[in-house]
Design a protein around this motif. Structure first.
Motif, PDB file in Angstrom:
ATOM      1  N   GLY A 184      -0.414   1.903  19.858  1.00 40.46           N
ATOM      2  CA  GLY A 184      -1.586   1.166  19.418  1.00 40.46           C
ATOM      3  C   GLY A 184      -2.566   2.023  18.641  1.00 40.46           C
ATOM      4  N   PHE A 185      -3.423   1.341  17.920  1.00 40.43           N
ATOM      5  CA  PHE A 185      -4.490   2.063  17.233  1.00 40.43           C
ATOM      6  C   PHE A 185      -5.698   1.158  17.146  1.00 40.43           C
ATOM      7  CE2 PHE A 185      -2.619  -0.394  13.886  1.00 40.43           C
ATOM      8  CZ  PHE A 185      -3.606  -0.588  12.942  1.00 40.43           C
ATOM      9  N   ASP A 186      -6.847   1.779  16.999  1.00 38.66           N
ATOM     10  CA  ASP A 186      -8.087   1.026  16.990  1.00 38.66           C
ATOM     11  C   ASP A 186      -8.483   0.728  15.542  1.00 38.66           C
ATOM     12  OD1 ASP A 186     -10.572   0.001  17.247  1.00 38.66           O
ATOM     13  OD2 ASP A 186     -11.431   1.705  18.328  1.00 38.66           O
ATOM     14  N   LEU A 187      -8.398  -0.549  15.172  1.00 40.00           N
ATOM     15  CA  LEU A 187      -8.740  -0.935  13.801  1.00 40.00           C
ATOM     16  C   LEU A 187     -10.142  -0.477  13.423  1.00 40.00           C
ATOM     17  CD1 LEU A 187      -7.609  -4.608  13.108  1.00 40.00           C
ATOM     18  CD2 LEU A 187      -6.882  -2.542  11.940  1.00 40.00           C
ATOM     19  N   GLY A 188     -11.044  -0.578  14.385  1.00 41.69           N
ATOM     20  CA  GLY A 188     -12.433  -0.202  14.119  1.00 41.69           C
ATOM     21  C   GLY A 188     -12.592   1.278  13.843  1.00 41.69           C
ATOM     22  N   ALA A 189     -11.604   2.070  14.279  1.00 39.84           N
ATOM     23  CA  ALA A 189     -11.694   3.517  14.102  1.00 39.84           C
ATOM     24  C   ALA A 189     -11.068   3.975  12.783  1.00 39.84           C
ATOM     25  CB  ALA A 189     -10.996   4.226  15.262  1.00 39.84           C
ATOM     26  N   VAL A 190     -10.443   3.038  12.045  1.00 44.54           N
ATOM     27  CA  VAL A 190      -9.844   3.435  10.762  1.00 44.54           C
ATOM     28  C   VAL A 190     -10.975   3.681   9.775  1.00 44.54           C
ATOM     29  CG1 VAL A 190      -8.370   2.700   8.847  1.00 44.54           C
ATOM     30  CG2 VAL A 190      -7.769   2.067  11.194  1.00 44.54           C
ATOM     31  N   PRO A 191     -11.105   4.929   9.285  1.00 44.80           N
ATOM     32  CA  PRO A 191     -12.240   5.226   8.415  1.00 44.80           C
ATOM     33  C   PRO A 191     -12.135   4.492   7.094  1.00 44.80           C
ATOM     34  CG  PRO A 191     -10.715   7.093   8.486  1.00 44.80           C
ATOM     35  CD  PRO A 191     -10.203   6.062   9.454  1.00 44.80           C
ATOM     36  N   ASP A 192     -13.272   4.016   6.604  1.00 42.49           N
ATOM     37  CA  ASP A 192     -13.284   3.286   5.349  1.00 42.49           C
ATOM     38  C   ASP A 192     -13.608   4.261   4.226  1.00 42.49           C
ATOM     39  OD1 ASP A 192     -12.983   1.110   3.791  1.00 42.49           O
ATOM     40  OD2 ASP A 192     -14.994   0.316   4.117  1.00 42.49           O
ATOM     41  N   PHE A 250       0.866   6.507  -6.085  1.00 38.96           N
ATOM     42  CA  PHE A 250      -0.052   6.747  -7.207  1.00 38.96           C
ATOM     43  C   PHE A 250      -1.184   7.672  -6.764  1.00 38.96           C
ATOM     44  CE2 PHE A 250       1.939   2.784  -8.544  1.00 38.96           C
ATOM     45  CZ  PHE A 250       2.040   2.923  -9.918  1.00 38.96           C
ATOM     46  N   MET A 251      -1.722   7.378  -5.551  1.00 40.57           N
ATOM     47  CA  MET A 251      -2.851   8.159  -5.038  1.00 40.57           C
ATOM     48  C   MET A 251      -2.491   9.600  -4.746  1.00 40.57           C
ATOM     49  SD  MET A 251      -4.513   5.559  -2.283  1.00 40.57           S
ATOM     50  CE  MET A 251      -4.465   6.843  -1.068  1.00 40.57           C
ATOM     51  N   GLY A 252      -1.303   9.769  -4.160  1.00 40.46           N
ATOM     52  CA  GLY A 252      -0.936  11.076  -3.629  1.00 40.46           C
ATOM     53  C   GLY A 252      -0.729  12.145  -4.689  1.00 40.46           C
ATOM     54  N   PHE A 253      -0.398  11.725  -5.925  1.00 41.74           N
ATOM     55  CA  PHE A 253      -0.068  12.713  -6.957  1.00 41.74           C
ATOM     56  C   PHE A 253      -1.153  12.929  -8.005  1.00 41.74           C
ATOM     57  CE2 PHE A 253       4.319  11.714  -5.598  1.00 41.74           C
ATOM     58  CZ  PHE A 253       4.827  13.007  -5.469  1.00 41.74           C
ATOM     59  N   ILE A 254      -2.131  12.010  -8.080  1.00 47.40           N
ATOM     60  CA  ILE A 254      -2.998  12.031  -9.255  1.00 47.40           C
ATOM     61  C   ILE A 254      -3.828  13.319  -9.356  1.00 47.40           C
ATOM     62  CG2 ILE A 254      -4.931  10.751  -8.198  1.00 47.40           C
ATOM     63  CD1 ILE A 254      -3.576  10.388 -11.811  1.00 47.40           C
ATOM     64  N   GLU A 255      -4.259  13.826  -8.217  1.00 40.76           N
ATOM     65  CA  GLU A 255      -5.075  15.047  -8.242  1.00 40.76           C
ATOM     66  C   GLU A 255      -4.265  16.213  -8.828  1.00 40.76           C
ATOM     67  OE1 GLU A 255      -8.152  14.904  -7.565  1.00 40.76           O
ATOM     68  OE2 GLU A 255      -8.800  16.977  -7.359  1.00 40.76           O
ATOM     69  N   ARG A 315      -4.025  12.054  -0.455  1.00 41.47           N
ATOM     70  CA  ARG A 315      -3.525  11.210   0.638  1.00 41.47           C
ATOM     71  C   ARG A 315      -2.681  10.064   0.099  1.00 41.47           C
ATOM     72  NH1 ARG A 315      -7.281  10.416   4.857  1.00 41.47           N
ATOM     73  NH2 ARG A 315      -6.045   8.606   5.460  1.00 41.47           N
ATOM     74  N   MET A 316      -1.554   9.774   0.765  1.00 38.44           N
ATOM     75  CA  MET A 316      -0.738   8.635   0.363  1.00 38.44           C
ATOM     76  C   MET A 316      -0.973   7.436   1.274  1.00 38.44           C
ATOM     77  SD  MET A 316       2.882   9.838  -1.087  1.00 38.44           S
ATOM     78  CE  MET A 316       3.076  11.257  -2.165  1.00 38.44           C
ATOM     79  N   GLY A 317      -1.635   7.660   2.398  1.00 41.46           N
ATOM     80  CA  GLY A 317      -1.851   6.559   3.336  1.00 41.46           C
ATOM     81  C   GLY A 317      -3.318   6.179   3.393  1.00 41.46           C
ATOM     82  N   GLY A 318      -3.628   5.252   4.274  1.00 43.37           N
ATOM     83  CA  GLY A 318      -5.018   4.903   4.502  1.00 43.37           C
ATOM     84  C   GLY A 318      -5.452   3.619   3.836  1.00 43.37           C
ATOM     85  N   LEU A 319      -4.517   2.957   3.139  1.00 39.27           N
ATOM     86  CA  LEU A 319      -4.894   1.745   2.422  1.00 39.27           C
ATOM     87  C   LEU A 319      -4.470   0.456   3.127  1.00 39.27           C
ATOM     88  CD1 LEU A 319      -3.997   2.621  -1.291  1.00 39.27           C
ATOM     89  CD2 LEU A 319      -6.254   2.530  -0.246  1.00 39.27           C
ATOM     90  N   GLY A 320      -3.534   0.559   4.070  1.00 43.90           N
ATOM     91  CA  GLY A 320      -2.931  -0.640   4.660  1.00 43.90           C
ATOM     92  C   GLY A 320      -3.932  -1.571   5.310  1.00 43.90           C
ATOM     93  N   SER A 322       0.822  -1.216   0.000  1.00 43.26           N
ATOM     94  CA  SER A 322       0.000   0.000   0.000  1.00 43.26           C
ATOM     95  C   SER A 322       0.855   1.264   0.000  1.00 43.26           C
ATOM     96  CB  SER A 322      -0.953   0.000   1.189  1.00 43.26           C
ATOM     97  OG  SER A 322      -0.249   0.205   2.393  1.00 43.26           O
ATOM     98  N   ALA A 323       2.104   1.158   0.477  1.00 43.07           N
ATOM     99  CA  ALA A 323       2.978   2.343   0.449  1.00 43.07           C
ATOM    100  C   ALA A 323       3.244   2.757  -0.998  1.00 43.07           C
ATOM    101  CB  ALA A 323       4.289   2.038   1.169  1.00 43.07           C
ATOM    102  N   GLY A 324       3.418   1.780  -1.877  1.00 43.99           N
ATOM    103  CA  GLY A 324       3.621   2.071  -3.299  1.00 43.99           C
ATOM    104  C   GLY A 324       2.340   2.564  -3.946  1.00 43.99           C
TER     105      GLY A 324
END
Lengths: 122, 143
Positions: B88-96, A65-70, B107-112, A59-61
């Motif tokens: 720690g973090f709450d899995l249930g609190a990770v917004p979908d 892709f996500m971070g730049f597309i906009e 955003r570059m994160g949020g997919l893991g 997901s880091a990779g």
């Protein structure tokens, strides 16, 4: 030992082709991020990412892709993805990337796609 | 081997440089457990996501901290536990959030977490005050 990752850049006119090779994870994602940033800094927002030699993505990779597309699309360009092997493509598809990015088979297909769809609405 | 449980343990300094070693470890154990090639690949990626979270978010890339990966399997399933020492973090609190919203926000994160949930059969997270945090992944073995 970290697994290797590299980005090779070539030009197809005003389109930049970034060929990825190896393992794109949280350790190597900054290399890819820097490669895209460098294109944008040089005013080049028409990008093809060739994943033919990309063995692995996390997901880091995908986040790069996500971070730049906009920004890329705001500058009138686009990022088109091509050549992914089945294993890597499956990860893109699980997350629904095909709804946001043009995904083609080959670099010539991706380059041609720019004449049909210069920039795509998300 | 019957249904006897086998446990394998890997502990590495908290650096993304070690993600490749973690993936190799998971692939070896997955093959030994009898997972098919595709399931081994999925598990490798799910554990990579869990460990990258631990290294970057729980430990802030602090090399003096350690990430522990414990893999246990029997005939039915392979369970992986990733142990970190962070807040720690709450899995249930990770917004979908939708992919479209994430990309629109740059955003570059949020997919893991989403990747983990898509690739294994169960994901859970245990936070007990005063104890290490444990993220658990479970993959059924189809024979």
């Amino acid at each position: 030992m970290p697994q290797p990752f590299s980005v090779q850049r070539t030009d197809e006119g005003d389109i930049s082709v970034l060929a990825l090779e190896g393992f794109l994870d949280a350790h190597t994602a900054p290399i890819f991020e820097q490669a895209i940033q460098s294109e944008l800094d040089n005013g080049r927002a028409r990008l093809v990412v060739d994943g033919q030699k990309l063995s692995y993505i996390s997901s880091a990779g995908l986040g790069v892709f996500m971070g730049f597309i906009e920004q890329i699309r705001q500058e009138g360009g686009d990022l088109k993805i091509c050549g992914l092997n089945q294993r890597v493509r499956q990860i893109f598809e699980i997350l629904g990337f095909q709804a946001i990015y043009d995904m083609l088979d080959t670099v010539p297909d991706a380059v041609r796609r720019f004449s049909e769809v210069p920039t795509r609405e998300a | 081997m019957g249904s006897i449980e086998q446990t394998f343990l890997l502990q590495v300094p908290s650096s993304t440089e070690n993600l490749a070693m973690i993936r190799d470890f998971v692939a070896s154990v997955g093959e030994q457990a009898g997972l098919g090639e595709e399931d081994v690949s999925k598990l490798e990626l799910a554990v990579d996501e869990a460990c990258a979270n631990a290294i970057e978010h729980a430990h802030g890339n602090d090399l003096t901290k350690a990430v522990t990966v414990r893999a246990t399997f029997d005939q039915q399933s392979l369970r992986i536990e990733v142990v970190d020492a962070g807040g720690g973090f709450d899995l249930g609190a990770v917004p979908d959030e939708s992919l479209a919203r994430l990309t629109a926000a740059g955003r570059m994160g949020g997919l893991g977490v989403r990747v983990m949930r898509a690739l294994v059969d169960e994901v859970s997270y245990e936070i007990v005050p005063g104890e290490p945090n444990r993220l658990r992944l479970l993959k059924h073995i189809r024979r």
